[in-house]
Structures are given as C-alpha cells and as structure tokens.
Design a protein around this motif. Structure first.
Motif, short mmCIF file in Angstrom:
data_model
loop_
_atom_site.label_atom_id
_atom_site.label_comp_id
_atom_site.label_asym_id
_atom_site.label_seq_id
_atom_site.Cartn_x
_atom_site.Cartn_y
_atom_site.Cartn_z
N GLY A 162 0.79 -1.22 0.00
CA GLY A 162 0.00 0.00 0.00
C GLY A 162 0.82 1.27 0.00
N SER A 163 2.12 1.17 0.16
CA SER A 163 2.98 2.35 0.18
C SER A 163 3.32 2.77 -1.24
CB SER A 163 4.28 2.03 0.94
OG SER A 163 5.18 3.10 0.84
N ALA A 164 3.42 4.08 -1.45
CA ALA A 164 3.74 4.59 -2.78
C ALA A 164 5.25 4.59 -3.04
CB ALA A 164 3.20 6.01 -2.93
N LYS A 165 6.04 4.62 -1.99
CA LYS A 165 7.49 4.68 -2.15
C LYS A 165 8.16 3.48 -1.50
CE LYS A 165 7.92 9.68 -2.17
NZ LYS A 165 8.58 10.82 -1.59
N PRO A 166 9.30 3.08 -2.05
CA PRO A 166 10.05 1.99 -1.41
C PRO A 166 10.51 2.39 -0.02
CG PRO A 166 10.98 2.54 -3.57
CD PRO A 166 9.94 3.56 -3.26
N SER A 167 10.48 1.44 0.91
CA SER A 167 10.92 1.74 2.27
C SER A 167 12.43 1.59 2.41
CB SER A 167 10.21 0.84 3.28
OG SER A 167 10.51 -0.50 3.02
N LYS A 168 13.03 0.76 1.56
CA LYS A 168 14.47 0.56 1.64
C LYS A 168 15.00 0.07 0.30
CE LYS A 168 16.30 -1.30 5.46
NZ LYS A 168 16.63 -2.36 6.43
N VAL A 169 16.15 0.60 -0.12
CA VAL A 169 16.81 0.17 -1.35
C VAL A 169 18.27 -0.16 -1.00
CG1 VAL A 169 17.53 0.80 -3.68
CG2 VAL A 169 15.33 1.60 -2.81
N ARG A 170 18.70 -1.35 -1.38
CA ARG A 170 20.08 -1.77 -1.14
C ARG A 170 20.71 -2.14 -2.48
NH1 ARG A 170 16.56 -3.84 1.98
NH2 ARG A 170 16.44 -5.90 1.06
N LYS A 171 21.91 -1.61 -2.72
CA LYS A 171 22.63 -1.92 -3.95
C LYS A 171 24.01 -2.43 -3.58
CE LYS A 171 21.29 0.64 -7.97
NZ LYS A 171 21.51 1.71 -8.89
N LYS A 172 24.44 -3.45 -4.32
CA LYS A 172 25.82 -3.90 -4.14
C LYS A 172 26.30 -4.51 -5.45
CE LYS A 172 24.72 -8.30 -1.87
NZ LYS A 172 24.92 -9.09 -0.68
N ARG A 173 27.60 -4.64 -5.54
CA ARG A 173 28.20 -5.22 -6.74
C ARG A 173 28.70 -6.61 -6.40
NH1 ARG A 173 30.55 -2.45 -11.53
NH2 ARG A 173 31.74 -4.06 -12.56
N VAL A 174 28.25 -7.59 -7.19
CA VAL A 174 28.64 -8.98 -7.01
C VAL A 174 29.02 -9.53 -8.39
CG1 VAL A 174 27.91 -11.27 -6.24
CG2 VAL A 174 26.94 -9.24 -5.15
N LEU A 175 30.30 -9.72 -8.62
CA LEU A 175 30.74 -10.24 -9.92
C LEU A 175 30.83 -11.75 -9.88
CD1 LEU A 175 33.50 -7.79 -11.18
CD2 LEU A 175 31.25 -8.21 -12.15
N ILE A 176 30.18 -12.38 -10.84
CA ILE A 176 30.24 -13.82 -10.99
C ILE A 176 30.84 -14.10 -12.37
CG2 ILE A 176 28.91 -15.95 -11.14
CD1 ILE A 176 26.85 -14.67 -9.29
N ARG A 177 32.01 -14.68 -12.37
CA ARG A 177 32.70 -14.99 -13.61
C ARG A 177 33.24 -16.40 -13.54
NH1 ARG A 177 30.15 -11.21 -14.66
NH2 ARG A 177 30.79 -9.26 -15.56
N PRO A 178 33.15 -17.17 -14.57
CA PRO A 178 32.36 -16.89 -15.76
C PRO A 178 30.87 -16.92 -15.44
CG PRO A 178 33.13 -19.17 -15.80
CD PRO A 178 33.75 -18.52 -14.59
N LEU A 179 30.07 -16.37 -16.35
CA LEU A 179 28.62 -16.38 -16.15
C LEU A 179 28.12 -17.83 -16.12
CD1 LEU A 179 27.56 -13.47 -18.55
CD2 LEU A 179 27.69 -13.42 -16.06
N PRO A 180 27.18 -18.13 -15.24
CA PRO A 180 26.65 -19.51 -15.16
C PRO A 180 26.02 -19.94 -16.48
CG PRO A 180 25.95 -18.22 -13.27
CD PRO A 180 26.59 -17.26 -14.23
N LYS A 181 26.29 -21.18 -16.88
CA LYS A 181 25.73 -21.74 -18.11
C LYS A 181 24.50 -22.56 -17.77
CE LYS A 181 30.16 -22.00 -20.48
NZ LYS A 181 31.00 -21.33 -19.51
N ILE A 182 23.53 -22.55 -18.65
CA ILE A 182 22.26 -23.22 -18.39
C ILE A 182 22.45 -24.71 -18.12
CG2 ILE A 182 21.56 -23.78 -20.76
CD1 ILE A 182 18.75 -22.67 -19.96
#
Length: 193
Positions: A162-182
């Motif tokens: 019911g809120s119009a705005k997000p209550s919390k936003v978290r950002k982080k950088r996570v590098l996964i190499r090589p990219l996972p294959k199906i």
C-alpha cells in the motif's frame, strides 16, 4: 568357454511433454525450440529441459539438455511429497530465454542469452514477500531483487503493501565470472540469487 555380453541401456522415459516454446534464440532469423518433458515412470517425476537450435538447412539440432535445472515434482528429499511449485514457464523474448518459477513466498525469473555456443545467465529478477497468509496485512513487505550478472549490480528494493514509495533500497556489486551456463544450472541455485 564363450561369453556373450549384452549391452543394456536405460530407456529414456522423458516422454510426456509439459512445455514447448518457439522463437529465435541465436539471432539467425530462424525459429528455435525449447521443450520440457517429464519422466512419468520415475516416481519423483523429474523434468528435462531441451533447447534445439535451427541449422542453415532448417532442421533443429539439440544444443542443450538438462535434468538439473527444474526440480522434480516429488523430490526424494521430500519423501514422496509434492514440491509445492508448478512446473516453470519458459518464454523467448528478443533472443532471451526466460524461465519463470515459483519459489517460497514469491517467484523468480532467470534470463539466459546465447553467447559463443552457450546459454549464459545474464539477469535474475526475484519477487518475494514476508506474508504468511494472503496479502491483507499492512505490514506485508515485498522485496524485489534485480541482479544484472553482466554488470554485477544487484539491487534489492523493499516496499510495504500500500505504500507509494520503497521503504528501503540496497545496492551492491557482485561479480560472478564466468557467467553460469544453463547446462550447469541447478534448481537449488535459486538460493544464490
């Protein structure tokens, strides 16, 4: 003494087709196809994803086959009980193979892109909530996680019902190499994202 040996092969019991989707996955202008089939003989009801790519002659050839990406309907670890989730849906949009799955308290979408002969996981979008019964509680929090594996940016956004705005936003950088294959991806990998 003469001995005769007979080669006994396990018969492939993935005979019941559950899903089929067509579209251009490798950007060659030709229709490719994915199928999901169930083994109805095995009591766990395992599922197999197969991806067929079109050849220049118009015929389809098997590119990927995986029995690990989709959880069996009656997993061994649940002692014959239903896993509680429907069989994932697959879509092909603008050359991207999308797999939408139910998870506990929400759903998750995986995007795989064809690159150098492999389908690599490039994006994950997960939506979960903390509600135990329905969405009527005003304290219900929805969490959307967007993970761009190419850039490594993972963003989690919490929003109260019911809120119009997000209550919390978290950002982080996570590098996964090589990219996972199906073909290496397992249904239990959903816990990683």
């Amino acid at each position: 003494m003469n001995l005769l040996a007979q080669s006994i092969k396990n018969k492939d019991h993935f005979t019941y087709q559950v899903r089929e989707e067509s579209g251009d996955l490798n950007n060659d202008g030709k229709m490719d196809k994915i199928t999901v089939k169930m083994d109805t003989v095995d009591e766990t009801r395992p599922l197999r994803l197969q991806i067929f790519l079109s050849r220049p002659n118009g015929k389809l050839t098997l590119a990927v086959s995986s029995n690990k990406i989709i959880e069996p309907q009656y997993p061994v670890e649940k002692q014959g009980e239903f896993n509680g989730c429907q069989i994932p849906d697959f879509f092909i949009e603008k050359g991207i193979l999308k797999m939408w799955s139910e998870i506990k308290g929400g759903n998750i979408t995986y995007d795989f892109k064809y690159n150098n002969g492999n389908f690599e996981l490039i994006h994950v979008n997960k939506l979960t909530n903390n509600a135990t019964e329905g969405y009527t509680n005003e304290n219900t929090i929805f969490t959307e996680t967007k993970f761009d594996l190419v850039t490594g940016i993972r963003t989690e956004t919490d929003e109260i019902l019911g809120s119009a705005k997000p209550s919390k936003v978290r950002k982080k950088r996570v590098l996964i190499r090589p990219l996972p294959k199906i073909q290496d991806f397992k249904f239990s990998d959903k816990e990683l994202y």
